[in-house]
Design an enzyme around this catalytic site. Structure first.
Site, short mmCIF file in Angstrom:
data_model
loop_
_atom_site.label_atom_id
_atom_site.label_comp_id
_atom_site.label_asym_id
_atom_site.label_seq_id
_atom_site.Cartn_x
_atom_site.Cartn_y
_atom_site.Cartn_z
N ARG A 71 40.84 30.15 26.44
CA ARG A 71 41.88 29.35 27.11
C ARG A 71 41.67 27.86 26.84
NH1 ARG A 71 42.22 30.61 33.35
NH2 ARG A 71 43.20 32.56 32.70
N ARG A 139 40.11 23.54 37.44
CA ARG A 139 40.77 24.07 36.23
C ARG A 139 41.73 23.03 35.64
NH1 ARG A 139 40.79 29.71 36.30
NH2 ARG A 139 38.87 30.48 37.24
N LYS A 222 37.11 29.22 41.91
CA LYS A 222 38.01 28.39 41.10
C LYS A 222 38.72 27.36 41.99
CE LYS A 222 40.44 32.03 39.77
NZ LYS A 222 41.49 32.98 39.35
N LYS A 224 42.16 24.56 41.91
CA LYS A 224 43.34 24.19 41.13
C LYS A 224 44.05 22.96 41.71
CE LYS A 224 43.85 28.85 39.50
NZ LYS A 224 44.68 30.05 39.39
N CYS A 445 53.02 37.43 34.67
CA CYS A 445 51.66 37.20 34.20
C CYS A 445 51.39 38.06 32.97
CB CYS A 445 50.66 37.52 35.31
SG CYS A 445 50.49 39.29 35.56
N CYS A 451 44.40 42.08 30.30
CA CYS A 451 43.80 41.74 31.59
C CYS A 451 43.04 42.94 32.17
CB CYS A 451 44.86 41.27 32.58
SG CYS A 451 44.12 40.89 34.18
N CYS A 490 49.04 42.77 39.27
CA CYS A 490 48.12 43.14 40.36
C CYS A 490 48.25 42.07 41.45
CB CYS A 490 46.67 43.24 39.85
SG CYS A 490 45.81 41.68 39.77
N CYS A 494 48.78 35.97 39.65
CA CYS A 494 48.82 34.95 38.59
C CYS A 494 50.24 34.50 38.28
CB CYS A 494 48.15 35.46 37.32
SG CYS A 494 46.42 35.88 37.54
FE1 SRM Z 1 45.05 34.18 36.94
C1 SRM Z 1 42.33 36.11 37.09
C2 SRM Z 1 45.58 35.14 33.81
C3 SRM Z 1 47.27 31.67 36.62
C4 SRM Z 1 45.24 33.88 40.36
N1 SRM Z 1 44.06 35.37 35.66
C5 SRM Z 1 42.89 36.08 35.96
C6 SRM Z 1 42.36 36.74 34.67
C7 SRM Z 1 41.40 35.79 34.04
C8 SRM Z 1 41.78 38.16 34.84
C9 SRM Z 1 40.32 38.31 35.11
O1 SRM Z 1 39.77 37.64 36.00
O2 SRM Z 1 39.72 39.17 34.46
C10 SRM Z 1 43.69 36.84 33.86
C11 SRM Z 1 43.55 36.90 32.35
C12 SRM Z 1 44.64 37.79 31.78
C13 SRM Z 1 44.76 37.74 30.32
O3 SRM Z 1 44.52 38.78 29.67
O4 SRM Z 1 45.12 36.71 29.77
C14 SRM Z 1 44.48 35.71 34.47
N2 SRM Z 1 46.11 33.47 35.47
C15 SRM Z 1 46.27 34.05 34.26
C16 SRM Z 1 47.37 33.37 33.47
C17 SRM Z 1 47.15 33.40 31.96
C18 SRM Z 1 48.72 34.03 33.86
C19 SRM Z 1 49.93 33.57 33.10
O5 SRM Z 1 50.77 34.42 32.88
O6 SRM Z 1 50.07 32.41 32.74
C20 SRM Z 1 47.32 31.98 34.12
C21 SRM Z 1 46.33 31.06 33.48
C22 SRM Z 1 46.48 29.67 33.97
C23 SRM Z 1 45.57 28.66 33.31
O7 SRM Z 1 45.93 28.13 32.24
O8 SRM Z 1 44.52 28.34 33.87
C24 SRM Z 1 46.85 32.36 35.52
N3 SRM Z 1 46.00 32.96 38.27
C25 SRM Z 1 46.97 32.08 37.93
C26 SRM Z 1 47.66 31.64 39.10
C27 SRM Z 1 48.85 30.68 39.12
C28 SRM Z 1 48.39 29.25 39.13
O9 SRM Z 1 47.20 28.96 38.99
O10 SRM Z 1 49.24 28.38 39.25
C29 SRM Z 1 47.08 32.29 40.18
C30 SRM Z 1 47.54 32.21 41.66
C31 SRM Z 1 47.16 30.94 42.30
C32 SRM Z 1 45.75 31.01 42.82
O11 SRM Z 1 44.83 30.77 42.03
O12 SRM Z 1 45.56 31.34 43.99
C33 SRM Z 1 46.02 33.11 39.64
N4 SRM Z 1 43.88 34.85 38.51
C34 SRM Z 1 44.16 34.68 39.84
C35 SRM Z 1 43.20 35.42 40.60
C36 SRM Z 1 43.13 35.50 42.16
C37 SRM Z 1 42.32 34.38 42.70
C38 SRM Z 1 42.05 34.54 44.18
O13 SRM Z 1 41.97 33.53 44.86
O14 SRM Z 1 41.88 35.65 44.66
C39 SRM Z 1 42.36 36.08 39.67
C40 SRM Z 1 41.18 37.01 39.98
C41 SRM Z 1 39.96 36.27 40.38
O15 SRM Z 1 39.84 35.06 40.28
O16 SRM Z 1 39.04 36.97 40.84
C42 SRM Z 1 42.83 35.72 38.37
FE1 SF4 Z 2 45.78 40.11 35.47
FE2 SF4 Z 2 46.49 40.48 37.96
FE3 SF4 Z 2 46.42 38.03 36.96
FE4 SF4 Z 2 48.31 39.64 36.19
S1 SF4 Z 2 48.01 38.94 38.30
S2 SF4 Z 2 47.02 38.39 34.81
S3 SF4 Z 2 47.30 41.60 36.22
S4 SF4 Z 2 44.68 39.32 37.26
#
Ligand code: SRM
Ligand code: SF4
Length: 598
Positions: A71, A139, A222, A224, A445, A451, A490, A494
């Site tokens: 990333r 981030r 994390k 943000k 997402c 993922c 899930c 995201c």
């Molecule tokens: Fe996310 C984890 C993809 C924005 C909440 N996110 C992941 C992981 C890394 C899966 C993992 O932990 O194994 C995903 C990788 C998937 C892949 O194959 O690429 C993933 N998140 C993404 C992206 C690529 C989604 C997208 O379609 O754009 C976004 C990357 C942003 C970036 O450039 O940094 C992405 N993730 C978000 C957002 C939206 C935001 O940040 O504005 C959220 C919700 C806001 C938040 O953080 O509360 C988000 N991602 C999560 C979470 C839940 C965090 C939590 O507090 O519980 C996880 C899981 C974790 O951290 O344990 C996660």
């Molecule tokens: Fe993966 Fe769940 Fe984030 Fe979608 S919402 S990218 S399935 S961790």
């Protein structure tokens, strides 16, 4: 021996070094172990396996198809033509596409272990970085995408760069592992904040030293940050741990309202997990803003939960401390700095400005719709990879990645407009004008196949779901009404589904929980409406809502406003509404009344 916790792994990592270098030097290893994978995230990469192949490989008793996601970070999504071309060329070392992220970054998937160093080094040599793109640190900082030349936007972009610089983790591990010790500061890390800050935070050789902000344990989770300018909430500021909204006096930015405690991750059925929208904390003058951000980050560092990762985000810290105690703690970390009550910050929409616009300096920008943020050449469809490659190569125009995973082509001289149009048309890139308002703003997402946490399809499912939405919307004459649809594979959220009008949250293959009742402005949470909808039943499930809206709305009323007026009394869902569907809750409440009366 019991498995080390993430906190122990961080503590013993010697500045996030671990044995990553040794692991990557050993060509016989096809993948890294769990501890190295934890550390790798701080360097901007995740180990993954191809889930489309997982079952067959398991059946054949073969190893998983391991690879890495990388990333890149770029504050406010800004990327030069040269940097884009480097990412484009790095595609040959991945599965072949670029995935724009909804935090304005870029992901490469399917990078094999032997190629990871070359990919990370390539990104760094372009002047960007992957450092801190993932992991328990701050981030990529989000900022308004539209390159309109005004005081608020100029300052928001500068602030995003200052924040990025202040919160880069400091250790020579990154340079040692990926760059053979070479020091490469990304372009935006050169921004001068003030001499004191610069002296304190510029990259130094601190092999085993404590990080000046993060200490040895980094953050509990994390973190943000996003900056939004009213009335356009494209960065979804209320979903961020820390948000900033500028206020102007006499045409200049005087200060920012600060919001805290947004975050969307939850687990299905786990009642103590839920999404939160950020709440106002303070108003702070511009000169003190980065210090205020540090006071908030260190408050979370010191008060966040380090024993339960599911409760470690700042949203839970604030719930535990209470917003007033949290505010008092932050203020106590800002001696001599004046703070003021937060100002009102109403917003209108989370949309991007798709299409052609004036920048305000004689130049133009064009925001191009990218289906699901996936830059690839689609068979029989848009050739996004070739298109943006040609624009960057031949016209040398910079791009901006938007929070809705689209691309803005910026700094276009009026005489270049025809050339841009011709390249877009040549590569069959669709014009957003003919699209429904819903498609223009919808987002999914990544989910399957990369993922590791996904329970269902998302990026590969939403285009089909949008076809169904489109046909109902056009039939009902609602194609121009902004109705926000988002999907995630899930409950981690995201795709930011929990403040959408319709949020689909993966539960199991082909099954989604349906959340309804967020807002196009991103300022209201949706509640769980139906626990599980089969993919095949989505169209039939959403139709009654759209029909009721059409029948019951007042003139000009948005879906969000109508839903708030008629269904929730304008009130946000109660905590339990994220887990218990409305019907079940109504039944239970009715039951409680009967019991009480009886
Ligand atoms: Fe996310 C984890 C993809 C924005 C909440 N996110 C992941 C992981 C890394 C899966 C993992 O932990 O194994 C995903 C990788 C998937 C892949 O194959 O690429 C993933 N998140 C993404 C992206 C690529 C989604 C997208 O379609 O754009 C976004 C990357 C942003 C970036 O450039 O940094 C992405 N993730 C978000 C957002 C939206 C935001 O940040 O504005 C959220 C919700 C806001 C938040 O953080 O509360 C988000 N991602 C999560 C979470 C839940 C965090 C939590 O507090 O519980 C996880 C899981 C974790 O951290 O344990 C996660
Ligand atoms: Fe993966 Fe769940 Fe984030 Fe979608 S919402 S990218 S399935 S961790």
């Amino acid at each position: 021996m019991s498995k080390a916790s993430v906190e122990e792994i961080k503590l013993e990592s010697q500045g996030l070094r671990g044995v990553i270098a040794e692991n990557f030097a050993d060509a016989a290893l096809t993948h890294v172990d769990d501890a190295e994978n934890v550390l790798l995230k701080f360097h901007g990469s995740y180990q993954q396996d191809d889930r489309d192949k997982r079952a067959a490989l398991t059946k054949e008793k073969k190893e998983k198809a391991w690879s890495f996601m990388v990333r890149s970070k770029m504050p406010g999504g800004r990327i030069t033509a040269e940097q884009w071309l480097i990412h484009h060329d790095l595609c040959v070392l991945s599965e072949g596409s670029l995935r724009l992220t909804n935090r304005q970054g870029i992901q490469l998937h399917g990078v094999l272990k032997g190629n990871l160093k070359a990919v990370i080094a390539g990104i760094c040599r372009s002047g960007l970085t992957t450092m801190g793109a993932c992991g328990d640190v701050v981030r990529n900082t989000m900022a308004p995408a539209a390159p309109i030349k005004d005081a608020a936007r100029a300052d928001a972009q500068l602030l995003s760069e200052e924040l990025s610089q202040r919160f880069l983790w400091r250790s020579s591990a990154y340079a040692d592992i990926w760059l053979d010790g070479e020091k490469i500061d990304p372009d935006w890390a050169q921004v001068e904040v003030n001499p004191d800050v610069r002296a304190r935070t510029v990259a130094k050789d601190e092999k085993a030293a404590e990080d000046p902000i993060y200490g040895k344990l980094y953050l509990p989770r994390k973190f943000k940050i996003g900056i939004a300018i009213q009335p356009q909430n494209d960065v979804d500021v209320f979903s961020q741990d820390l948000g900033f909204v500028p206020h102007l006096v006499n045409g200049e930015v005087e200060g920012y309202t600060i919001t805290v405690g947004g975050g969307f991750g939850m687990s299905h059925g786990q009642l103590n997990t839920r999404p939160f929208l950020a709440q106002p904390l303070l108003y702070v003058k511009r000169a003190n803003l980065v210090d205020a951000a540090e006071a908030i980050v260190t408050t979370q560092r010191d008060h966040g939960n380090r024993t339960e990762r599911k409760h470690a985000r700042m949203k839970y810290t604030i719930q535990t401390m209470g917003i007033d105690a949290f505010r008092a703690e932050v203020i106590s970390r800002l001696p001599g700095i004046e703070t003021f009550p937060a100002k009102p910050i109403p917003f209108a929409t989370v949309e991007d400005n798709l299409g052609w616009h004036e920048q305000g300096d004689g130049k133009l920008f064009c925001a191009v719709y990218v289906s699901m943020g996936r830059i690839t050449n689609r068979e029989g469809g848009p050739q996004y990879l070739d298109c943006f490659n040609e624009i960057a190569r031949d016209l040398k125009l910079p791009f901006i990645i938007t929070p809705n995973t689209n691309v803005i082509i910026a700094e276009i001289a009026p005489e270049q407009k025809a050339a841009v149009e011709a390249i877009l048309a040549k590569h069959a890139v669709p014009h957003a004008d003919g699209m429904t308002a819903t498609r223009r703003v919808a987002h999914a997402c990544v989910a399957l196949p990369t993922c590791g946490l996904s329970l269902s399809e998302s990026e590969r499912a939403l285009p089909g779901v949008l076809d169904e939405f489109d046909s109902i919307l056009r039939e009902l004459g609602l194609e121009n009404d902004p109705i926000l649809v988002r999907m995630t594979g899930c409950p981690n959220g995201c795709g930011r589904p929990y403040n959408a009008d319709f949020g689909f949250v993966g539960r199991a293959p082909n099954k989604y929980a349906l959340f309804v009742g967020g807002s196009i402005a991103g300022d209201r949470l949706a509640g769980l409406e139906i626990k599980s909808v089969q993919r095949a039943d989505i169209a039939a499930t959403i139709r009654p809502y759209l029909e009721a809206y059409k029948a019951g709305r007042t003139a000009g009323e948005t879906f969000s406003a109508w839903f708030g007026r008629t269904r929730t009394n304008g009130e946000a869902p109660t905590p339990e509404q994220f887990h218990i569907e409305l019907a079940e809750r109504a039944e239970r409440l009715a039951g409680e009344k009967v019991t009480a009366a009886g």
